[in-house]
Scaffold this motif. Sequence first.
Motif: not given
Length: 255
Positions: A139-141
């Motif tokens: 969902e995030t880097r």
Amino acid sequence: MTEALDGPGWDGAWYRRGYFDDGSPLGSSASDECQIDSIVQSWAAISGVGRPDRIGPAVDAALGWLWNDGTGTMKLFTPPFEHTDKDPGYIKAYPPGVRENGGQYTHAACWMVYALGRMSRGADAHQLFDLLNPISHSETRGAADRYRVEPYVVAADVYAEGSKAGRGGWTWYTGSAGWLYRAAVEGILGIVPEGGNRLRIEPALPPDWRGFSATLRVAGRMRQIEVTLNGVTLDGKGPGTDGSFSLEGLDEAFR
């Protein structure tokens, strides 16, 4: 089995995993390593033979000890084997927190989702399912860089200790994928084939869900399930007196 589970299998706040050859317990608060194990807590609930007054506290203990939002893991057990002179088998050959040695072994984590669903704890089941969902690891880097493996297939294991915590292991693992699917469909949605021509629908949905619909193909015919706040229907009809639905050709559908 029931007597053993609720006698020497009970540790006081959760169930023990077993015993070593010398008679010392495995998965016990008295153990230096592997003090609590996930599998026996979830299967005490899934099997239906654990005592009702013990299943809830045992599962709560497992969630409290083994669920880690920070690493995005649900450990198999804790602490991992590292210094003990006991021999639990091949898992001790793994580094601490890797695979079965105190990492997330996804089969077992899926069984906990299933158990929570069968306990009608829909919010907890769905939250843990989201934790295991590979999509949640990208969902995030930063989350994707930590996970390091494909976020669109299930990993058999996720490391849970040290600098590698949160890193995915063996991916494209069909056994864990199959159990994650069953945890969703049978554990949370509650669509459970009972053999013969019977189907039981006992949802354990999060409180913010209003329901769902599902379509089954049975012997070439489409059958429609509707779950709402008002109840459950199959092709517009409610369940029989035993709470299940008669569904000719059910074995064909799940073969």
